[in-house]
Scaffold this motif. Structure first.
Motif, PDB file in Angstrom:
ATOM      1  N   UNK A  73       0.868  -1.338   0.026  1.00  0.00           N
ATOM      2  CA  UNK A  73       0.243   0.191   0.199  1.00  0.00           C
ATOM      3  C   UNK A  73       0.728   1.528  -0.029  1.00  0.00           C
ATOM      4  N   UNK A  74       0.150   2.274   0.104  1.00  0.00           N
ATOM      5  CA  UNK A  74       0.842   3.768  -0.024  1.00  0.00           C
ATOM      6  C   UNK A  74       0.532   4.372   1.399  1.00  0.00           C
ATOM      7  N   UNK A  75       1.364   4.825   1.787  1.00  0.00           N
ATOM      8  CA  UNK A  75       1.262   5.735   3.040  1.00  0.00           C
ATOM      9  C   UNK A  75       0.675   6.996   2.570  1.00  0.00           C
ATOM     10  N   UNK A 185       7.389  -1.956   9.010  1.00  0.00           N
ATOM     11  CA  UNK A 185       6.965  -1.697   7.666  1.00  0.00           C
ATOM     12  C   UNK A 185       8.104  -2.175   6.964  1.00  0.00           C
ATOM     13  N   UNK A 186       8.178  -2.584   5.627  1.00  0.00           N
ATOM     14  CA  UNK A 186       9.188  -2.868   4.732  1.00  0.00           C
ATOM     15  C   UNK A 186       8.867  -1.866   3.557  1.00  0.00           C
ATOM     16  N   UNK A 187      10.081  -1.081   2.874  1.00  0.00           N
ATOM     17  CA  UNK A 187       9.753  -0.326   1.938  1.00  0.00           C
ATOM     18  C   UNK A 187       9.863  -1.172   0.873  1.00  0.00           C
ATOM     19  N   UNK A 188       8.986  -1.047  -0.138  1.00  0.00           N
ATOM     20  CA  UNK A 188       8.909  -1.774  -1.389  1.00  0.00           C
ATOM     21  C   UNK A 188       9.212  -0.855  -2.541  1.00  0.00           C
ATOM     22  N   UNK A 189       9.557   0.178  -2.656  1.00  0.00           N
ATOM     23  CA  UNK A 189      10.049   1.182  -3.740  1.00  0.00           C
ATOM     24  C   UNK A 189      10.631   0.506  -4.629  1.00  0.00           C
ATOM     25  N   UNK A 215       2.493  -4.623  -7.884  1.00  0.00           N
ATOM     26  CA  UNK A 215       1.828  -4.591  -6.551  1.00  0.00           C
ATOM     27  C   UNK A 215       1.155  -5.912  -6.336  1.00  0.00           C
ATOM     28  N   UNK A 216       0.613  -6.528  -7.452  1.00  0.00           N
ATOM     29  CA  UNK A 216       0.074  -8.143  -7.184  1.00  0.00           C
ATOM     30  C   UNK A 216       1.008  -8.938  -6.909  1.00  0.00           C
ATOM     31  N   UNK A 217       2.296  -8.989  -7.756  1.00  0.00           N
ATOM     32  CA  UNK A 217       3.378  -9.859  -7.289  1.00  0.00           C
ATOM     33  C   UNK A 217       4.276  -9.795  -6.170  1.00  0.00           C
ATOM     34  N   UNK A 491      -0.622 -18.156  -6.189  1.00  0.00           N
ATOM     35  CA  UNK A 491      -1.198 -17.077  -5.036  1.00  0.00           C
ATOM     36  C   UNK A 491      -2.249 -16.512  -5.456  1.00  0.00           C
ATOM     37  N   UNK A 492      -3.188 -16.210  -4.675  1.00  0.00           N
ATOM     38  CA  UNK A 492      -4.491 -15.335  -4.822  1.00  0.00           C
ATOM     39  C   UNK A 492      -3.950 -13.999  -4.319  1.00  0.00           C
ATOM     40  N   UNK A 493      -4.374 -13.001  -5.050  1.00  0.00           N
ATOM     41  CA  UNK A 493      -4.195 -11.650  -4.478  1.00  0.00           C
ATOM     42  C   UNK A 493      -5.254 -10.870  -4.748  1.00  0.00           C
ATOM     43  N   UNK A 494      -5.822  -9.943  -3.675  1.00  0.00           N
ATOM     44  CA  UNK A 494      -6.909  -9.153  -3.802  1.00  0.00           C
ATOM     45  C   UNK A 494      -6.310  -7.959  -4.258  1.00  0.00           C
ATOM     46  N   UNK A 495      -7.036  -7.033  -5.258  1.00  0.00           N
ATOM     47  CA  UNK A 495      -6.623  -5.965  -5.642  1.00  0.00           C
ATOM     48  C   UNK A 495      -7.838  -4.785  -5.304  1.00  0.00           C
TER      49      UNK A 495
END
Length: 497
Positions: A73-75, A185-189, A215-217, A491-495
């Motif tokens: 997500x986005x802060x 939190x982990x930064x994923x940028x 973001x889905x993967x 894996x299923x991912x909710x978007x």
């Protein structure tokens, strides 16, 4: 921004997912307290633990909890700040001075950057590294530890008796917004393509690795990936291997015939009645998963490539970790994976990149096909014997009965790692058949933040193909039903659109 959001929550009593124990509600957007971030959920992976919470296999810790703990997500606010950050602190909150994201092989609290320079979460030189509004982050299962008990002091915070978990002790990511502690939190940028926001700008000296994720993967990496990595560490195969060796990028050597100095015995052919047990790499090292489809890509998985008669060239990993592991064991390490869903299909790729030969034993033809496409040496039924003794095995399926054949498949001194948070009862063991010859069973409980940092750094350096099956956020209950029924591999991912 509206004051309300939509979210899933467990109704009065958990129950079978077929009976729809979750309800889709409108609720107030939560407000972050000191040391917390309000996060706009972009995607949330669907983990089997969410199923255990929804069905009551795990005892309820929070009434009407919102599940979900593989959150990208986005802060939008920090510690009580508004979305525009006008609180006198410029909309950001300080975190440890050594915080840099995974693209630089660094995450919050992960140590010194390899260049010796200090970068903030944008890759800019900075001595005040910090999360900022607009930055994309990951929220994982572990959300709180006390920091002062004997386990926390010993670097085993996953065993903290006061630990708390996202989507169990506090509301998680099956919602449009969630709140999480900044320290977890982990930064994923560094794993994602630029979003156009300020938080995506990269310093010109920042290292950029290979193909980017979406973001889905990225979402499944935050639990399925981290827990799988923890389970792999628990096998002992990585003992003595440093984080630097593990995260170093691997290359592969293609040799026309198998060197005798590498112990890779010829694999037996699968039986005619078990077509999924055909051995060898299917699809080649250039295959990549995009969404749930195979496409061509760049990096090699780094695993060995085998055919039944070894008539084709063999791919041998030359990563520092692979060399270290093989030298310590005296042969190519052999790993068995029981169950092949969201976590196992990630763990398999980590093991392959670290020079291991992987055999998969699981129900479902689709899962076995996926295992072979990813480069595993064989794939067969969950209760079958692998074609050779295993140095170690990991059980991902929550089925206690599988412990017995997995122990029988281990070579002397082998370790069985149990990756699930919940498992049905294990049948009685026969000492001679199952545990003699110094075989071991080790459970896995959650993970430490160091596990998460190491794994995400690995994911930055080694592209991991995620077999992601997207569902709209408002279809979370159906995604859990499909997970339980085994209607998809991966894996299923909710978007959250």
């Amino acid at each position: 921004m509206s004051d309300t959001m939509h979210a899933w929550r467990v109704q009065g009593q958990p129950g079978p997912i077929e009976d729809e124990p979750l309800e889709w509600v409108e609720a107030p957007i939560p407000q972050p307290g000191p040391g917390e971030a309000l996060i706009h959920v972009l995607a949330c992976g669907v983990c089997r633990t969410d199923l255990h919470v929804s069905e009551g296999d795990l005892p309820a810790h929070l009434r009407h909890v919102t599940p979900g703990h593989e959150i990208v997500g986005e802060i939008v606010a920090l510690g009580g700040t508004s979305a525009n950050g006008r609180d006198g602190r410029n909309g950001h909150r300080a975190i440890p001075d050594d915080a840099v994201d995974a693209r630089n092989l660094r995450l919050p609290g992960s140590g010194h950057h390899s260049s010796g320079n200090s970068y903030n979460a944008f890759g800019d030189p900075d001595t005040k590294n910090q999360f900022r509004i607009g930055e994309r982050v990951g929220v994982a299962w572990l959300r709180h530890t006390c920091g002062h008990c004997e386990f926390c002091r010993a670097g085993k915070e996953n065993l903290c008796p006061n630990s708390q978990y996202t989507g169990w002790d506090a509301n998680g990511g099956y919602a449009q917004y969630t709140v999480a502690p900044v320290d977890y939190l982990y930064s994923v940028e560094g794993l994602l393509p630029p979003s156009g926001s300020r938080s995506s700008r990269r310093h010109s000296n920042a290292t950029v690795f290979g193909p980017r994720y979406t973001v889905e993967t990225v979402a499944p990496l935050l639990c399925a990936g981290i827990i799988g990595y923890r389970a792999l560490r628990r096998t002992g195969l990585l003992d003595g291997v440093s984080a630097h060796e593990i995260t170093a990028r691997s290359t592969t050597l293609s040799v026309p015939s198998l060197p005798k100095s590498i112990d890779v015995p010829q694999l037996r052919r699968g039986s005619a009645t078990s077509p999924a047990s055909v051995h060898g790499r299917h699809g080649g090292s250039a295959n990549r998963l995009a969404g749930n489809r195979l496409t061509s890509g760049g990096d090699s998985f780094g695993g060995d490539s085998f055919s039944g008669d070894f008539s084709s060239p063999t791919q041998i990993s030359t990563s520092p970790a692979a060399q270290h592991i093989a030298a310590r064991l005296g042969h190519t390490p052999v790993l068995g994976l029981y169950g092949f869903g969201g976590s196992a299909h990630i763990t398999a790729q980590v093991a392959l990149a670290l020079g291991m030969r992987v055999h998969v034993l699981t129900r479902g033809q689709e899962a076995r096909d996926l295992a072979l496409e990813l480069g595993c040496a064989s794939a067969a039924g969950a209760y079958d014997m692998p074609p050779e003794p295993l140095d170690a095995a990991i059980i991902f399926a929550p089925v206690g009965d599988i412990v017995l054949p997995a122990l029988e498949a281990l070579r002397p001194g082998g370790v069985l790692s149990l990756a699930g948070i919940h498992m049905s009862d294990i049948p009685p063991l026969n000492y001679e058949r199952h545990v003699f010859h110094e075989k071991e069973i080790r459970s896995v409980e959650s993970n430490t933040r160091d596990d998460g940092r190491e794994f995400l750094a690995f994911a930055a350096a080694h592209f991991i193909a995620i077999d992601a099956h997207p569902y709209p956020l408002d279809q979370a209950q159906r995604a859990l039903q499909d997970l339980k029924a085994g209607r998809f591999a991966g894996a299923a991912v909710l978007v959250n659109r």
